[in-house]
Write a protein that holds these residues in place. Sequence first.
Motif, PDB file in Angstrom:
ATOM      1  N   GLN A 194      -0.594   2.835   2.222  1.00  0.00           N
ATOM      2  CA  GLN A 194       0.443   3.765   2.689  1.00  0.00           C
ATOM      3  C   GLN A 194       0.103   5.219   2.376  1.00  0.00           C
ATOM      4  O   GLN A 194       0.670   6.125   2.968  1.00  0.00           O
ATOM      5  CB  GLN A 194       1.783   3.434   2.018  1.00  0.00           C
ATOM      6  N   LEU A 195      -0.800   5.423   1.410  1.00  0.00           N
ATOM      7  CA  LEU A 195      -1.143   6.805   1.046  1.00  0.00           C
ATOM      8  C   LEU A 195      -2.389   7.250   1.800  1.00  0.00           C
ATOM      9  O   LEU A 195      -3.026   6.457   2.485  1.00  0.00           O
ATOM     10  CB  LEU A 195      -1.351   6.902  -0.476  1.00  0.00           C
ATOM     11  N   ARG A 196      -2.716   8.536   1.681  1.00  0.00           N
ATOM     12  CA  ARG A 196      -3.879   9.044   2.418  1.00  0.00           C
ATOM     13  C   ARG A 196      -5.144   8.769   1.621  1.00  0.00           C
ATOM     14  O   ARG A 196      -5.106   8.524   0.418  1.00  0.00           O
ATOM     15  CB  ARG A 196      -3.725  10.550   2.650  1.00  0.00           C
ATOM     16  N   SER A 216      -0.274  18.074  -1.494  1.00  0.00           N
ATOM     17  CA  SER A 216       1.067  17.662  -1.073  1.00  0.00           C
ATOM     18  C   SER A 216       2.116  18.456  -1.841  1.00  0.00           C
ATOM     19  O   SER A 216       2.012  18.625  -3.054  1.00  0.00           O
ATOM     20  CB  SER A 216       1.235  16.164  -1.358  1.00  0.00           C
ATOM     21  N   THR A 224       7.036  10.734   1.612  1.00  0.00           N
ATOM     22  CA  THR A 224       6.062   9.633   1.565  1.00  0.00           C
ATOM     23  C   THR A 224       6.554   8.497   0.670  1.00  0.00           C
ATOM     24  O   THR A 224       6.514   7.317   1.051  1.00  0.00           O
ATOM     25  CB  THR A 224       4.709  10.149   1.021  1.00  0.00           C
ATOM     26  N   ARG A 227       9.390   6.574   2.069  1.00  0.00           N
ATOM     27  CA  ARG A 227       8.925   5.614   3.082  1.00  0.00           C
ATOM     28  C   ARG A 227       8.394   4.338   2.396  1.00  0.00           C
ATOM     29  O   ARG A 227       8.712   3.224   2.792  1.00  0.00           O
ATOM     30  CB  ARG A 227       7.818   6.264   3.929  1.00  0.00           C
TER      31      ARG A 227
END
Length: 293
Positions: A194-196, A216, A224, A227
């Motif tokens: 889910q993270l970059r 960020s 984020t 979510r």
Amino acid sequence: MGTEHAIAALEQALSAHQAWAARLHRRLIAGMAPTDDDLSPDAHHRCTFGCWYDAEVADAQLGLAGQPAFAGIGSLHAQMHDHARELLSCPPSDARLAAYDRFAAASDQLVGEVRALQQGLLTRLLSMDPLTGLPGRRNMEERLALEWQQSQRDGRPAVVAMMDLDHFKRVNDRFGHASGDEVLRWIGAGAKRQLRIHDLVFRYGGEEFLAYLADSTLDAALGTLERIRRVIEASEIGLPGGERVRLTASFGLCACSAGQDIAAIIDRADQALYEAKRTGRNRVVCWRPDGFA
Ligand SMILES: Nc1nc2c(ncn2[C@@H]2O[C@H](COP(=O)(O)OP(=O)(O)OP(=O)(O)O)[C@@H](O)[C@H]2O)c(=O)[nH]1
């Protein structure tokens, strides 16, 4: 393929290089003619070490090919063969001794660089959490301190987020430890997904994870993590026994502020997490200078 395989493959490649160097020494001592392979301008592609190296460059099976240290090893290996060719082409003389010294130094340097790469991989392996495959707490602060220094140099904001599963003990109690392990694996893999790519995720301990969100702002990180919280809340996690379990997680966030050390930032994110737990769980709470939000 895993880091263990890469370490073992480097060891084998090093043995092949050492065996090649021993053969070269024997021939030199006996005054025998050099082999065509050793005299060839592409000798570094013909020896066993070179063939192994080229295969890894071509298919990146071991995950070594992208590493800067690996590219450096390729150049050193080619240079070492250049020195070997020069040595083998030189008639017995003082000049030959000097050529030998250059060859021996290049060979030693090659061995040293391969060993250094192995050591780096070993350090990484030892700091991995075996259950989730994420980096564990060992070396985490040093790693984060370096990341935060880099973010500050680049003038980019960053956020530290802590995540802790809610009432996780109940999963263990109801379904057994192996099921708890499966949930932790699922959560770790999901958080990473889910993270970059440039965000870092660590298993902080037990059922607690820490993420460093590079580049960020606090508001973006809040979106984020909110979510991720919703994804966890909405998911049914399959367990080894075939059952399915639902659970929630609480989050604490803190923006990194200039000049502050990473341990203090983690501590504030932890305070925010505690606040999320205290105020009902399944929440994302941010630490702010004027209180939690
Ligand atoms: N299966 C499994 N369980 C673990 C592991 N590490 C820690 N735990 C369990 O995680 C549970 C943590 O329990 P608590 O600290 O009470 O936290 P919790 O039940 O999640 O409750 P809250 O955090 O207050 O919502 C304990 O039962 C630990 O045994 C692990 O590697 N595998």
